[in-house]
Design an enzyme around this catalytic site. Sequence first.
Site, short mmCIF file in Angstrom:
data_model
loop_
_atom_site.label_atom_id
_atom_site.label_comp_id
_atom_site.label_asym_id
_atom_site.label_seq_id
_atom_site.Cartn_x
_atom_site.Cartn_y
_atom_site.Cartn_z
N ILE A 80 0.60 -1.31 -0.08
CA ILE A 80 0.08 0.05 -0.02
C ILE A 80 0.95 1.24 -0.02
O ILE A 80 0.49 2.21 -0.56
CB ILE A 80 -0.92 -0.12 1.23
N TYR A 81 2.09 1.26 0.48
CA TYR A 81 3.03 2.34 0.46
C TYR A 81 3.30 2.73 -0.83
O TYR A 81 3.06 3.85 -1.43
CB TYR A 81 4.44 1.94 1.28
N ALA A 82 3.67 1.45 -1.75
CA ALA A 82 4.11 1.97 -3.18
C ALA A 82 2.82 2.28 -3.82
O ALA A 82 2.99 3.22 -4.74
CB ALA A 82 4.79 0.50 -3.74
#
Length: 337
Positions: free
Chosen positions: A152-154
């Site tokens: 989810i960061y990316a």
Amino acid sequence: MARIFITGTAGFIGFHLAELLLQEGHVVHGLDGMTDYYEVSLKQRRHELLGQHPKFTATEAMLEDVAAVDAAIDACAPDYIVHLAGQAGVRYSLENPRAYVDANITGTFNVMEAARRHKVKHLMMASTSSAYGANTQMPFAETDKADTPMTIYAATKKATEAMGHSYAHLYDMPTTMFRFFTVYGPWGRPDMALYKFVKATLKGEAIDVYNHGEMYRDFTYVTDLVRAIRLLMLDAVPVRPEDGQVPEGDSLSPVAPFRVVNIGNSKSERLLDFVEAIEEALGQKTTRNMMDMQPGDVPATWANAALLERLTGYRPQTDMRDGVKQFVAWYRDYYQV
């Protein structure tokens, strides 16, 4: 002399960038939320050092607080905005994904709206090498498709790239997204491998080595990184191509003054070589827990930095072993160990 607004100035990269720009005589206003993702005292110390410069001022506020962000940017009336703040860390995104959506998407939208209102000369925003996700062809180039984020960061960082492109197109706002590759160096983040490995080894504790050491990273020294950001910001402002034609190898949009640029050392180093460099700098051996790959991690990163060099004439080149020595020297001094 320019007026520059930087988000994340109490953070690792923001601190180094602000310091560089202040040394060059620019006026810098920083914004930071001082979140407790890692030790706040380290963030406070960075801001204390920046505060010794007469041309530095700062606001403590969260990116999601639109009123506070607007007030800070309005008071600064910046020529340029460099948006570095956000929720970082690949592994933490598995535990607390909402923090990434709130800070990285909502917070970035707030910064973009303020940049539009002030008609800044150049909006620069941090993305990540993690945007390349499941890509296996290396070195990673900005013109490669990046549609397979692994965390989810990316995904939030890739979303901000899309948001940035839309604003650049709609409002003719020059925008550069830069994708960082494993940044390290003095004043680094305690959640990153170098910091954790040095801390554990000095305490006589084992380090966790993922994928049994078969990991490769393009390690980028922080002063190289911020030099590249500064050159891109002032000397490589993207311009919308009049005929929609884009030079080969350039990530410039055919319909907007928008570009994505890798900032990396252009060298993929084996993780175990990195560990050996730490042992060499510390003068002692590590104890290693060999672990399986973590969810969301990728086995390798490697930057093609040809576009950065074409635009600025500059390419990061600090040798990994030299950079590790600099970090260890800082760590020993800061913690008196």
